[in-house]
Scaffold this active site. Structure first.
Site, PDB file in Angstrom:
ATOM      1  CE  LYS A 245      -3.884  -2.014   0.030  1.00 42.57           C
ATOM      2  NZ  LYS A 245      -4.944  -1.747  -0.939  1.00 42.57           N
ATOM      3  CG  ASP A 278      -4.067  -0.730  -3.969  1.00 43.53           C
ATOM      4  OD1 ASP A 278      -4.550   0.298  -4.456  1.00 43.53           O
ATOM      5  OD2 ASP A 278      -4.763  -1.683  -3.559  1.00 43.53           O
ATOM      6  CD  GLU A 304      -4.968  -2.682  -6.755  1.00 40.23           C
ATOM      7  OE1 GLU A 304      -4.070  -3.524  -6.965  1.00 40.23           O
ATOM      8  OE2 GLU A 304      -5.857  -2.843  -5.912  1.00 40.23           O
ATOM      9  CD  GLU A 333      -9.698  -2.043  -4.507  1.00 39.92           C
ATOM     10  OE1 GLU A 333      -8.704  -2.717  -4.797  1.00 39.92           O
ATOM     11  OE2 GLU A 333      -9.906  -1.578  -3.384  1.00 39.92           O
ATOM     12  CG  ASP A 356     -15.056  -6.338  -6.121  1.00 40.00           C
ATOM     13  OD1 ASP A 356     -14.161  -6.022  -5.322  1.00 40.00           O
ATOM     14  OD2 ASP A 356     -16.163  -6.780  -5.756  1.00 40.00           O
ATOM     15  CG  HIS A 383     -10.371  -6.081  -5.233  1.00 35.30           C
ATOM     16  ND1 HIS A 383     -11.579  -5.861  -4.605  1.00 35.30           N
ATOM     17  CD2 HIS A 383      -9.416  -5.784  -4.316  1.00 35.30           C
ATOM     18  CE1 HIS A 383     -11.372  -5.424  -3.378  1.00 35.30           C
ATOM     19  NE2 HIS A 383     -10.063  -5.380  -3.168  1.00 35.30           N
TER      20      HIS A 383
HETATM   21  C1  LIG Z   1      -9.968  -1.358   2.347  1.00 31.51           C
HETATM   22  C2  LIG Z   1      -9.447  -2.560   1.651  1.00 31.51           C
HETATM   23  O1  LIG Z   1      -8.653  -3.332   2.527  1.00 31.51           O
HETATM   24  C3  LIG Z   1      -8.626  -2.200   0.401  1.00 31.51           C
HETATM   25  O2  LIG Z   1      -7.457  -1.576   0.836  1.00 31.51           O
HETATM   26  C4  LIG Z   1      -8.301  -3.428  -0.418  1.00 31.51           C
HETATM   27  O3  LIG Z   1      -9.460  -3.950  -0.969  1.00 31.51           O
HETATM   28  C5  LIG Z   1      -7.273  -3.147  -1.472  1.00 31.51           C
HETATM   29  O4  LIG Z   1      -7.550  -2.064  -2.264  1.00 31.51           O
HETATM   30  C6  LIG Z   1      -6.831  -4.327  -2.286  1.00 31.51           C
HETATM   31  O5  LIG Z   1      -6.521  -4.145  -3.435  1.00 31.51           O
HETATM   32  O6  LIG Z   1      -6.790  -5.416  -1.729  1.00 31.51           O
HETATM   33 MG   LIG Z   2      -6.722  -2.266  -4.223  1.00 37.87          MG
END
Ligand SMILES: C[C@H](O)[C@@H](O)[C@@H](O)[C@H](O)C(=O)O
Ligand SMILES: [Mg+2]
Length: 471
Positions: A245, A278, A304, A333, A356, A383
């Site tokens: 992240k 991401d 991402e 997503e 998704d 996703h």
């Molecule tokens: C709030 C969630 O954990 C996201 O951070 C999650 O879906 C993320 O974008 C991902 O790609 O896994």
């Molecule tokens: Mg993501």
């Protein structure tokens, strides 16, 4: 054989307090409590089989989705399952075109999340009644032809009644708003081509599984020590592809990406050792380009959600700037529907497409996106994660490989190691790959005990937590 009339629909607000451990945190969603609006449908058939469906949410707001599911329920109740799946396109349209409810969509936001939960339950019910996992139901519906058989000029009708005709699969898709890039005929042609080598690909999936990457090590809520520890463990367990992240603080990103690069090694696409990034929609367009130019030295395969999921042309601009640096754009997503995906593809705004299973209108709408991606030759890298998303999306991507894309090049499915223990048929990961589920259904059924405990606000877990949180 499909049987029964839908006699009951229930929906519950199920939440897991994941924010307490920093699990799932990113640059925009700093305190997610992984949650689900959990739908169960029952029929009057004597078999007692239930269909379970979910949509994924982050805690607050689940009650709004629950309301929307209840508002849609009359479209499902008292319908024969046979009539629903016999004209699935019509049923999808009925749900998404409700003359009053579409005003609060259409096909986006809360009402679409609710549609996904309901339709996911219908797919689970259908597949359970057929005695097949959803991926296999889809694969078989796509028809079958050996490598040496000539393609039929027109599909023999008797096959239709056996549910083994690509036309049956295509009849689940609503092509409204996408016929400028994908017609019913295009879809049939893709599925017809996909029949070559299908048997072999199914065998390959059953033996080796579908390749995955992990996001579990590098949530923004984790310390560097936790990151190192989880990454070392994941490498030991055979993981070679890691998503990190980014987007809140550049210096933090540089440090965390360096930790991962140091641990997995310097190579990129030539080797298996990959790093993805991401940003969860944190940046404006110029900011995304600037920030990622600084992170380019860590050789990410993709960035991402660099910006708003609605900004198609913004993604195209970012893509134009970053592809020369070897960084692809991934998004999906939070793509509302097939129309946004269509435009992202038309605008060459993404290099990796992330479907998704709960944001789009269930299997039906995801099928249209898989087929569009095939037409544009853009790899689909779904996703997953949250609660239940891995369980669901594995069916879609395994079907995609066997019947649509026929390729694993540049393709990898997300995996997150949280909350699988609450499902009756949890995902099975071997050698960092999703092994095709064998139990009938969509793997959506939760353990009743888990649902009861985590129901909001009266479940045992929340009863203990809520007074403490209020202080
Ligand atoms: C709030 C969630 O954990 C996201 O951070 C999650 O879906 C993320 O974008 C991902 O790609 O896994
Ligand atoms: Mg993501």
């Amino acid at each position: 054989m499909v049987r029964g009339r839908i006699s009951r629909l229930s929906v519950r607000d199920v939440r897991f307090p994941t924010s307490l451990g920093g699990h799932g945190a990113d640059a925009m969603h700093t305190d997610p409590d992984y949650s689900a609006a959990y739908v169960v449908i029952e029929t009057d058939a004597e078999d007692g089989i239930k269909g379970c469906g979910i949509t994924f949410t982050l805690g607050k707001g689940t009650e709004v989705v629950v309301c929307a599911v209840n508002a849609l329920a009359h479209h499902v109740l008292n319908k024969d399952l046979k009539d629903i799946v016999g004209d699935f396109r019509g049923f999808y349209r009925q749900l998404t075109s409700d003359g009053q409810l579409r005003w609060i969509g259409p096909e986006k936001g809360v009402v679409h999340l609710a549609t996904a939960a309901v339709l996911n339950a219908v797919w689970d019910l259908w597949a359970k009644q057929e005695g097949k996992p959803v991926w296999k139901l889809l694969v078989d519906m796509g028809g079958e032809r050996s490598q040496h058989e000539a393609p039929p000029k027109c599909w023999p009708l008797p096959l239709l009644s056996r549910c083994q005709d690509p036309r049956m699969l295509v009849s689940c898709i609503d092509f409204r708003y996408i016929t400028d890039v994908l017609t019913e005929e295009d879809a049939l042609e893709i599925l017809q081509k996909g029949q070559i080598g299908k048997k072999e690909r199914e065998k390959q999936m059953l033996a080796q599984g579908y390749p995955a990457y992990t996001t579990s090590c590098a949530w923004l809520g984790y310390s560097d020590d936790t990151l190192k520890q989880l990454c070392a463990q994941a490498l030991k367990d055979g993981w070679t592809r890691f998503k990190v992240k980014v987007g809140a603080d550049l210096q933090d990103d540089m440090r965390r990406c360096q930790i991962i690069r140091d641990m997995i090694g310097p190579e990129k696409t030539l080797s298996l050792f990959l790093q993805m990034m991401d940003a969860n929609q944190r940046w404006d367009v110029p900011e995304a380009v600037e920030w990622m130019s600084k992170l380019a030295k860590f050789k990410p395969l993709w960035i991402e959600e660099p910006t708003s999921p609605d900004d198609i042309l913004g993604h195209a601009t970012i893509s134009k700037a970053l592809v020369p640096l070897g960084i692809g754009i991934a998004t999906g997503e939070q793509c509302h529907n097939r129309v946004i995906f269509k435009q992202l593809l038309q605008a060459k705004a993404l290099q990796f497409l992330q479907i998704d299973s709960c944001r789009l209108g269930s299997v039906n709408e995801n099928l249209s996106v898989l087929l569009m991606a095939k037409k544009f030759e853009i790899p689909v890298c779904p996703h997953a994660g949250g609660v239940g998303l891995c369980e669901l999306v594995q069916h879609l991507i395994i079907f995609d490989y066997i019947s649509v894309s026929a390729s694993l090049e540049n393709r990898v499915c997300e995996y997150v190691d949280h909350l699988h223990e609450h499902f009756k048929y949890p995902v099975m990961i071997q050698r960092a790959s999703y092994m095709p589920p064998k139990d009938p259904g969509y793997s959506t059924e939760m353990k009743e005990e888990s649902v009861k405990k985590h129901q909001y606000p009266d479940g045992e877990v929340w009863k203990k937590l809520l007074p403490a949180q209020e202080n």
